[in-house]
Design a protein around this motif. Structure first.
Motif, PDB file in Angstrom:
ATOM      1  N   CYS A  82     116.060  36.675 -54.301  1.00  0.00           N
ATOM      2  CA  CYS A  82     116.337  36.964 -52.896  1.00  0.00           C
ATOM      3  C   CYS A  82     117.833  36.800 -52.627  1.00  0.00           C
ATOM      4  CB  CYS A  82     115.527  36.006 -52.026  1.00  0.00           C
ATOM      5  SG  CYS A  82     115.937  36.122 -50.281  1.00  0.00           S
ATOM      6  N   CYS A 128     117.776  33.532 -49.731  1.00  0.00           N
ATOM      7  CA  CYS A 128     117.391  32.157 -50.071  1.00  0.00           C
ATOM      8  C   CYS A 128     117.392  31.907 -51.579  1.00  0.00           C
ATOM      9  CB  CYS A 128     116.029  31.802 -49.471  1.00  0.00           C
ATOM     10  SG  CYS A 128     114.620  32.534 -50.334  1.00  0.00           S
ATOM     11  N   CYS A 174     111.740  39.439 -49.647  1.00  0.00           N
ATOM     12  CA  CYS A 174     111.327  38.097 -50.042  1.00  0.00           C
ATOM     13  C   CYS A 174     110.134  37.651 -49.190  1.00  0.00           C
ATOM     14  CB  CYS A 174     112.499  37.141 -49.845  1.00  0.00           C
ATOM     15  SG  CYS A 174     112.128  35.410 -50.103  1.00  0.00           S
ATOM     16  N   CYS A 223     111.424  34.443 -46.900  1.00  0.00           N
ATOM     17  CA  CYS A 223     112.378  34.511 -45.785  1.00  0.00           C
ATOM     18  C   CYS A 223     112.634  35.939 -45.300  1.00  0.00           C
ATOM     19  CB  CYS A 223     113.691  33.842 -46.179  1.00  0.00           C
ATOM     20  SG  CYS A 223     114.727  34.866 -47.238  1.00  0.00           S
ATOM     21  N   GLY A 251     114.380  38.150 -46.724  1.00  0.00           N
ATOM     22  CA  GLY A 251     115.653  38.667 -47.247  1.00  0.00           C
ATOM     23  C   GLY A 251     115.418  39.750 -48.290  1.00  0.00           C
TER      24      GLY A 251
HETATM   25 ZN   LIG Z   1     114.278  34.640 -49.506  1.00  0.00          ZN
END
Ligand SMILES: [Zn+2]
Length: 263
Positions: A135, A138, A161, A164, A166
């Motif tokens: 990611c 994170c 992800c 999160c 991302g």
């Molecule tokens: Zn992430």
């Protein structure tokens, strides 16, 4: 020199060398059924993508930052080619050589993970690994099998992800990006240790970080072998040139090597 003499001389250089550096390019993966693309982009040799970009543009950090869906589409196509490939005799024989010559290093330009699959150690993947995913926010690792399922179906891109939201990206060097510092440092450390023998397999030798050190090595009296069915920019300066595909050449050299140890 005829082929037998070339193979014998190469095997002799390997058996005498205390330290070896393999430098591999797309040519070593050709025997695993992968196209010998130049860097990331050669699958699309000269053609524009559906979006009107050259493949180098589509796979660049610039396009990744504004249209990650486009970059990902081509990363995914390359990845789905590579994930089905298995290492060939050339990769596997490098592992066998490492068993008898522990001070053997491998620098590869390939992102197909085949050296890893073959169990090669002391491996420097200078352009990264298409199947190491994480990611961008994170840093959590992301499972490559989720992205490249056995069904061969293209998932929603760019992948996100689960933790999160991302964007996920592979640990590869896109066009316009710097080579990874850690890998470069390690590579230069290996070069400074002056490996007695350098074996270039299937590399076009166009990159200055390869041609430069090979020219230096030549001046310093290190021995150089090249395995490549086509001439490259380093062919003129190598000690032994084996004009064969990677797997065939490495099998012949290995047979000669094991013959020597038995007798
Ligand atoms: Zn992430």
């Amino acid at each position: 020199m005829n082929t037998d003499t070339i193979i014998k001389t190469a095997a002799d250089l390997i058996s005498k060398a205390k330290s070896i550096l393999f430098i591999t390019g797309a040519g070593i993966s050709a025997d695993s059924g992968l196209p010998t693309y130049r860097g990331l982009g050669g699958l699309y040799d000269g053609k524009l993508t559906d979006e009107g970009y050259s493949i180098e543009e589509a796979l660049s950090s610039d396009v990744m930052s504004i249209r990650p869906d486009i970059t990902w589409k081509y990363l995914w196509q390359i990845g789905s080619h590579c994930i089905k490939a298995e290492p060939n005799s050339a990769h596997l024989i490098i592992s066998k050589i490492q068993e008898i010559k522990p001070d053997t290093w491998v620098l590869t330009q390939n992102i197909d993970s085949l050296h890893k699959k073959a169990g090669n150690k002391n491996l420097i993947e200078i352009h990264g690994d298409a199947f190491e995913l994480s990611c961008t926010k994170c840093r959590s690792a992301f499972d490559a099998l989720v992205l490249f399922p056995e069904s061969g179906k293209m998932p929603q891109l760019p992948p996100k992800c689960a933790k999160c939201g991302g964007m996920i990206r592979p640990n590869v060097v896109l066009f316009g990006e710097m080579l990874p510092e850690k890998a470069i440092k390690l590579y230069y450390r290996v070069l400074e240790s002056r490996p007695e023998l350098i074996i270039s397999i299937g590399t076009s030798g166009m990159f200055p970080y390869i041609t430069g050190p090979i020219q230096e090595a030549r001046k310093a009296g290190q021995r150089i072998i090249e395995i490549n069915p086509c001439f490259s920019s380093i062919t003129d300066i190598v000690d032994i040139y084996i004009p064969m595909p990677a797997a065939k050449a490495m099998k012949a050299v290995w047979e000669e090597l094991t013959l020597n140890t038995k007798s």
